[in-house]
Design a protein around this motif. Structure first.
Motif, PDB file in Angstrom:
ATOM      1  N   ARG A 104     -65.926 -44.176   7.387  1.00  0.00           N
ATOM      2  CA  ARG A 104     -67.149 -44.739   6.827  1.00  0.00           C
ATOM      3  C   ARG A 104     -66.973 -44.819   5.316  1.00  0.00           C
ATOM      4  NH1 ARG A 104     -67.525 -41.365   3.417  1.00  0.00           N
ATOM      5  NH2 ARG A 104     -69.552 -42.188   2.915  1.00  0.00           N
ATOM      6  N   GLY A 105     -67.959 -45.488   4.674  1.00  0.00           N
ATOM      7  CA  GLY A 105     -67.827 -45.738   3.241  1.00  0.00           C
ATOM      8  C   GLY A 105     -67.275 -47.147   3.057  1.00  0.00           C
ATOM      9  N   ALA A 106     -67.884 -47.881   2.123  1.00  0.00           N
ATOM     10  CA  ALA A 106     -67.613 -49.321   2.034  1.00  0.00           C
ATOM     11  C   ALA A 106     -66.120 -49.667   1.887  1.00  0.00           C
ATOM     12  CB  ALA A 106     -68.410 -49.907   0.877  1.00  0.00           C
ATOM     13  N   CYS A 146     -75.025 -39.428  -1.172  1.00  0.00           N
ATOM     14  CA  CYS A 146     -74.109 -39.801  -0.094  1.00  0.00           C
ATOM     15  C   CYS A 146     -72.678 -39.417  -0.457  1.00  0.00           C
ATOM     16  CB  CYS A 146     -74.221 -41.290   0.227  1.00  0.00           C
ATOM     17  SG  CYS A 146     -73.423 -41.755   1.785  1.00  0.00           S
ATOM     18  N   ALA A 176     -64.705 -42.294   1.075  1.00  0.00           N
ATOM     19  CA  ALA A 176     -65.395 -43.587   1.219  1.00  0.00           C
ATOM     20  C   ALA A 176     -64.475 -44.742   0.835  1.00  0.00           C
ATOM     21  CB  ALA A 176     -66.658 -43.608   0.374  1.00  0.00           C
ATOM     22  N   SER A 186     -65.321 -44.154  -5.864  1.00  0.00           N
ATOM     23  CA  SER A 186     -65.933 -44.933  -6.954  1.00  0.00           C
ATOM     24  C   SER A 186     -66.809 -44.032  -7.828  1.00  0.00           C
ATOM     25  CB  SER A 186     -66.733 -46.109  -6.389  1.00  0.00           C
ATOM     26  OG  SER A 186     -67.755 -45.638  -5.512  1.00  0.00           O
ATOM     27  N   GLN A 193     -73.763 -36.970   4.563  1.00  0.00           N
ATOM     28  CA  GLN A 193     -72.466 -37.233   3.922  1.00  0.00           C
ATOM     29  C   GLN A 193     -72.290 -36.450   2.613  1.00  0.00           C
ATOM     30  OE1 GLN A 193     -74.548 -39.551   5.122  1.00  0.00           O
ATOM     31  NE2 GLN A 193     -73.514 -41.389   5.813  1.00  0.00           N
ATOM     32  N   GLY A 219     -72.483 -44.910  -5.459  1.00  0.00           N
ATOM     33  CA  GLY A 219     -71.647 -46.048  -5.081  1.00  0.00           C
ATOM     34  C   GLY A 219     -72.526 -47.178  -4.575  1.00  0.00           C
ATOM     35  N   SER A 220     -71.905 -48.156  -3.924  1.00  0.00           N
ATOM     36  CA  SER A 220     -72.685 -49.267  -3.356  1.00  0.00           C
ATOM     37  C   SER A 220     -71.916 -49.878  -2.192  1.00  0.00           C
ATOM     38  CB  SER A 220     -72.934 -50.334  -4.416  1.00  0.00           C
ATOM     39  OG  SER A 220     -73.478 -51.502  -3.834  1.00  0.00           O
ATOM     40  N   ASN A 254     -77.243 -49.425  -1.258  1.00  0.00           N
ATOM     41  CA  ASN A 254     -76.466 -48.197  -1.037  1.00  0.00           C
ATOM     42  C   ASN A 254     -77.207 -47.335  -0.018  1.00  0.00           C
ATOM     43  OD1 ASN A 254     -74.139 -46.568  -1.647  1.00  0.00           O
ATOM     44  ND2 ASN A 254     -75.493 -45.167  -2.746  1.00  0.00           N
ATOM     45  N   PHE A 306     -79.566 -48.020   4.888  1.00  0.00           N
ATOM     46  CA  PHE A 306     -79.346 -48.396   3.481  1.00  0.00           C
ATOM     47  C   PHE A 306     -80.654 -48.858   2.852  1.00  0.00           C
ATOM     48  CE2 PHE A 306     -75.406 -48.964   5.777  1.00  0.00           C
ATOM     49  CZ  PHE A 306     -74.498 -48.278   4.973  1.00  0.00           C
TER      50      PHE A 306
HETATM   51  O1  MRU Z   1     -73.100 -44.899   6.093  1.00  0.00           O
HETATM   52  P1  MRU Z   1     -71.942 -44.644   5.188  1.00  0.00           P
HETATM   53  O2  MRU Z   1     -71.535 -43.224   5.137  1.00  0.00           O
HETATM   54  O3  MRU Z   1     -70.799 -45.585   5.443  1.00  0.00           O
HETATM   55  O4  MRU Z   1     -72.518 -45.006   3.758  1.00  0.00           O
HETATM   56  C1  MRU Z   1     -71.721 -44.850   2.647  1.00  0.00           C
HETATM   57  C2  MRU Z   1     -72.456 -45.071   1.396  1.00  0.00           C
HETATM   58  O5  MRU Z   1     -73.618 -45.416   1.368  1.00  0.00           O
HETATM   59  C3  MRU Z   1     -71.673 -44.946   0.146  1.00  0.00           C
HETATM   60  O6  MRU Z   1     -72.475 -44.493  -0.908  1.00  0.00           O
HETATM   61  C4  MRU Z   1     -71.167 -46.359  -0.115  1.00  0.00           C
HETATM   62  O7  MRU Z   1     -70.285 -46.774   0.873  1.00  0.00           O
HETATM   63  C5  MRU Z   1     -70.689 -46.567  -1.456  1.00  0.00           C
HETATM   64  S1  MRU Z   1     -69.134 -45.877  -1.797  1.00  0.00           S
HETATM   65  C6  MRU Z   1     -68.034 -46.787  -0.883  1.00  0.00           C
END
Ligand code: MRU
Length: 365
Positions: free
Chosen positions: A57-59, A166, A172, A178, A205, A244-245, A257, A333
Motif C-alpha cells: 500500500r502507499g501511492a 498515515c 509507501a 516522501s 498505518q 504525503g498524497s 491523502n 481518503f
Molecule cells: O491506504 P493507504 O495505506 O495506501 O494510504 C496511504 C496514504 O494515504 C499515504 O499517505 C499516501 O499514499 C501518500 S505517501 C505515498
C-alpha cells in the motif's frame, strides 16, 4: 531502507521483481510491525489482489507494483499474434487499474510501461521494454524521494516537533518515502527532532508502519491517537506538519491523502502551523479539474468496526470494537483544499499549491 532482522541491518526495497521467476516481490505490510516477511505474486491477478488487500500500500509502492504487474503480464504471454498480445495486456491493465481507485501513481506508472512498449516492435522486444520501464519507474520513485529529502531538509530545524499522518515513508514507496524524506535527510545532517505519528484509524498505518520505520531508523517519535493532534497544537507542541498524497491536482493544488489529513490541515491553519505535502512527480494528476472528481475509495465496514493486532503469543487477531449490529461508513481518503497548504515539496523544489500548474513543464516528468 535498512531493516534490522535477527540482529543484522540489511537494505531492502518495498517492491521488487524477480525476472527469473516472473514474480513481484513485496514486503508483506499487513504483518508489520510484528513480523517482517516477503511475499511473491505469480500472476497479474495475484498482484492486483495484493494491492487491493493492502499487502502492499502507499501511492508510490502500488504504482511500482502495478508497473511490475503489467510487465509480469506481458512476460507471461505465450501466444503468437500481436492482436492477442494487445488484448491480453489491456485485460491486465484494467485488472490492475481497478485494484485501488484513488492513487493516480498506479495508472501513471502503467502508462509509462505502455508508452515504452509503443512502436514497431516484436512481442519479445515489448516484453523486454515493459520490464525495463517498470524497473525505471521503481528507480525513479527512489530518486524522486531522495530529491524531496534534499529540498525539504531546510524545513526541519533543530528541536522541532513534526506531525505526520498515515505512512508516507519507506513502505509507501519503493524506498526512502516522501513525507519522511526530509526527516531522514535532517537526521543524516545531525539535526535532532521529534515526530508524532497519527495512529491513522482504521488501518493504523501511522501506529504500525510509520512508527516501525522511525524505530528502525532511530528517530525519536511517539504514536498519538488520531484525536490528540488538536490538543497538542493548542499547547504549542507541534511545529510542523508533513504528509504525503495519493493524488494532487496539478490544475487546482488540491491534495488527496489518507482520511483525516483534511482535519489535520484545518487544525494546522487554525494554529498557524506550517502544513506541507511531499510528493513525487507520479502523484500529480494534470487532468482532473476539481477535487470533487477524484474517486474516493470506500473500503469494507469491517475495517472501522474491528481492530487487528497480535496477542501475547504473537498470534494475529481481529477483535470487534464496535456494536456488532451497526454498519460503518469507511471513506479511505479525503481532499485538502490548497488554501490550507503551505507548500508542496516535490523532487524539483518546493511550490505553493497554486504554482503547480504554472510550473507544469518542470513538473511533468
Ligand atoms: O491506504 P493507504 O495505506 O495506501 O494510504 C496511504 C496514504 O494515504 C499515504 O499517505 C499516501 O499514499 C501518500 S505517501 C505515498
Amino acid at each position: 531502507m535498512k531493516v534490522r532482522v535477527h540482529g543484522r541491518r540489511r537494505h531492502y526495497r518495498t517492491v521488487d521483481f524477480d525476472a527469473r521467476t516472473n514474480e513481484v516481490v513485496l514486503i508483506e505490510q499487513r504483518k508489520l510491525p510484528h513480523y517482517f516477511e516477503f511475499t511473491r505474486t505469480r500472476t497479474v491477478q495475484q498482484t492486483a489482489r495484493a494491492i487491493t488487500n493492502m499487502t502492499v500500500r502507499g501511492a508510490g509502492a502500488i504504482g511500482a507494483t502495478a508497473a511490475f504487474g503489467l510487465a509480469q503480464a506481458a512476460c507471461a504471454f505465450t501466444g503468437k499474434t500481436e492482436p492477442a498480445f494487445a488484448r491480453h495486456l489491456l485485460r491486465a491493465y484494467d485488472t490492475l487499474a481497478a485494484s485501488r481507485p484513488t492513487a493516480v501513481d498506479l495508472v501513471n506508472a502503467m502508462n509509462k510501461v505502455r508508452a515504452a512498449m509503443n512502436g514497431d516492435h516484436t512481442i519479445a522486444q515489448q516484453q523486454r521494454f515493459a520490464l525495463q520501464a517498470a524497473r525505471q519507474f521503481a528507480d525513479d520513485d527512489v530518486a524522486h524521494c531522495q530529491a524531496i529529502g534534499r529540498h525539504g531538509v531546510k524545513l526541519i530545524k533543530n528541536g522541532m516537533r513534526v506531525l505526520t499522518h498515515c505512512n508516507a515513508g519507506w513502505l509507501a514507496f519503493v524506498d526512502v518515502g516522501s513525507a519522511t524524506a526530509p526527516l531522514y535527510a535532517a537526521q543524516a545532517k545531525g539535526k535532532s527532532f521529534h515526530v508524532f505519528c497519527d495512529e491513522t484509524r482504521p488501518r493504523s498505518q501511522g501506529a504500525a508502519l510509520t512508527a516501525w520505520e522511525l524505530a528502525q531508523q532511530g528517530v525519536s517519535h511517539e504514536v498519538i491517537a488520531d484525536n490528540a493532534a488538536g490538543h497538542l497544537m493548542q499547547r504549542g507542541e507541534i511545529d510542523l506538519v508533513i504528509v504525503g498524497s495519493d493524488r494532487t491536482l496539478g490544475r487546482t493544488g488540491e491534495v488527496t491523502n489518507k482520511i483525516g489529513t483534511y482535519t489535520k490541515a484545518v487544525l494546522a491553519a487554525r494554529h498557524r502551523i506550517p502544513f506541507y505535502v511531499a510528493i513525487p512527480l507520479s502523484t500529480i494528476d494534470w487532468n482532473l479539474k476539481s477535487g470533487l472528481e477524484i474517486p474516493i475509495e470506500e473500503r469494507e465496514d469491517e475495517e472501522v468496526l474491528s481492530a487487528w493486532g497480535v496477542d501475547v503469543r504473537g498470534r494475529f487477531l481481529q477483535v470487534r470494537v464496535a456494536n456488532p449490529a451497526s454498519a460503518a461508513c469507511n471513506p479511505a481518503f479525503d481532499v485538502t483544499p490548497p488554501d490550507l497548504i503551505t507548500g508542496i515539496i516535490t523532487p524539483r523544489g518546493i511550490f505553493g499549491p497554486k504554482e503547480l500548474w504554472r510550473e507544469r513543464k518542470r513538473l511533468n516528468g
